[in-house]
Design a protein around this motif. Sequence first.
Motif: not given
Length: 479
Positions: A238-244
Motif C-alpha cells: 500500500l505505502r509503496s504503491s502510493l509513493l510510486l
Amino acid sequence: MTESSGSKVDWRALWGSGDLARFCFINLGILLYATNETMVATVMPAMVGELHGVQLVGWSLTIYELGAITAGAATGRLVSYISLRNNMAIAALIYAAGAMIGALSFSMPQFLAGRLIEGLGGGALVSLAFVSVERLFARNIWPQLFGVISAIWGVAAFSGPLIGAIMVDLLSWRWAVGIFTLGGIAIALASLTVLNTAAASRPQASSGAAPPFPYGALGCLAISVLLIATAGVDIALLRSSLLLCLGLAGLVLFIRVDALKPRSRLFPSNLFSWRSPIGNGMTMIAAFSVATCSFGIYGPLLLTTLHDIPLLTTGYIIAAESISWSILSILVANAPPERERSIVVIGALMIACGIAGFAYTIPNGSIPLILVCALLQGGGFGVAWPFLTRIIVASAAPDEQTIASAAVPTMQRIGYAVGAAIAGIIANASGFSEGLSREAAATVAGWLFLAFLPLGLVGCLAALKIFSAANRPSLAAGA
C-alpha cells in the motif's frame, strides 16, 4: 572539431588533432561513476559490519541515483552559464568530496550523505560526456562515439566488483571507497588542460543573455525521484504503491512545469510526442529502461531459490548481458546511415524478446535459455542505443541539442528508478510479502516479467514510429 568523411571515424586524424585524447578523457567520468555504482554492493558486507545500520543498506544505491538524476538533468542547462571545462572540473571535485566523506564515515547516515554528494558529481560527469560528444565532435561520427560510451558501462560491470573485492581483501572498504577521491581530483585537474578548445572553454550562452535557471522544475524532479526511490527501498504494497503514484504524478507535473519556460528547459520539446523523433526516441528509452530492471534485481534471487543455481553462475549471466551490450555497440557503430532504421528496430525487438523470454525461462530454470535471453536484452541495447542517441540529439532544435544529449542518460536512470520500484511492488504483491519461499518465488517469477511485456511492446512501437513518414522531414532537418 575534427571532421571525418562519411560515417567512418578517422581515428588517426582524431589522435593528431587531440580530439581522441579529449574523447578518452570524458569517458573517464563515466567509468568513475559506473564503477563506483557496481562496486558498493561488493564492499557492503564489510561496511555494514563496521558502520551497522543494515536497515539503510537499500538507500546506498537509491541516494546515489537520486543525486545522479538531479545533477544529470541540470547539466544540460548549466553549460549555458559555466563552460564545459569548468563544469567537468567542478563535477569531479564534488564527486571526490562525496567519496572522501563516504570513506571517512563513522555511521551509515554519514556514508549516505557522502553517497548523495558523490551521485551529484557522478551524474553530472555522465551527462557531460554526452554533452561533450554533441559539442566537440562532428555529427556524422556520433554513433561510433556513443557506441564506445555504451561499451564503458560493460567495462564497469567487471571493474567495480573486482576493485571492491581486491581493496577489501588487501586493505579495507574505506580504501575501496576512498580511492575514488583520487580519481575525481585527477579528472578535475586534467580537465583544465585536456579540455582546452574554444567550444569547451566558454559557456554556451556566452554570445547572449543566459536563460534563467529552472530551480522550480529541478526541485519538482528531485522530489518526484525521491518519492519513487522511497517506494522501491522498503517495499510495502500500500505505502509503496502510493509513493510510486505520487512520484509518477510528480514527473508529469515536472514535464508540465519544464515546458512553461522554453528558454530554460531541462528536457527537449516534444518529450513524449509520438509525432516527433525525439518523442518516440525518449519513449523508447523510458519504456525499455523501466521494463528491463527485473532480471538484474530479482534474477539471482529467483534462480537460487527456485532452481538452486549457484550465485556465481547468475553473476556470470548478468555479466554476459553487459558484455553483449558493449561488444555489439562497437560492432554496429560503423554501420552506414541507410541501415539506421533496421538497426534500431532490430535492437528494440531483441530487447522485447529478452523480456518475453525471461517470463518463460526464469520459472523453468534453463540456464542456456536464460543466457540467450540475457544476451538478447543486453545486445538489443547495444545495437540500438548509439543510433538512437544520435537520432534524438540530431533531431532536436539547434538550441536544444545540448539538453537533449544530457537528457538521454538522465531519462535512462529515471526509467531504472521507476522500474525498480514497480518490480518491487509486483514481487511483493505476487508472493514475497509473505516471505521468501520456493512457492512464493514460483509465483513471482511468472508475474515479474509478464507484467513488463506491454512496455516492451511500447518500446518496439516507438522504434518503428521514429522512422515513420510523418517523422522523416524533422529528422532530416535535424541531421
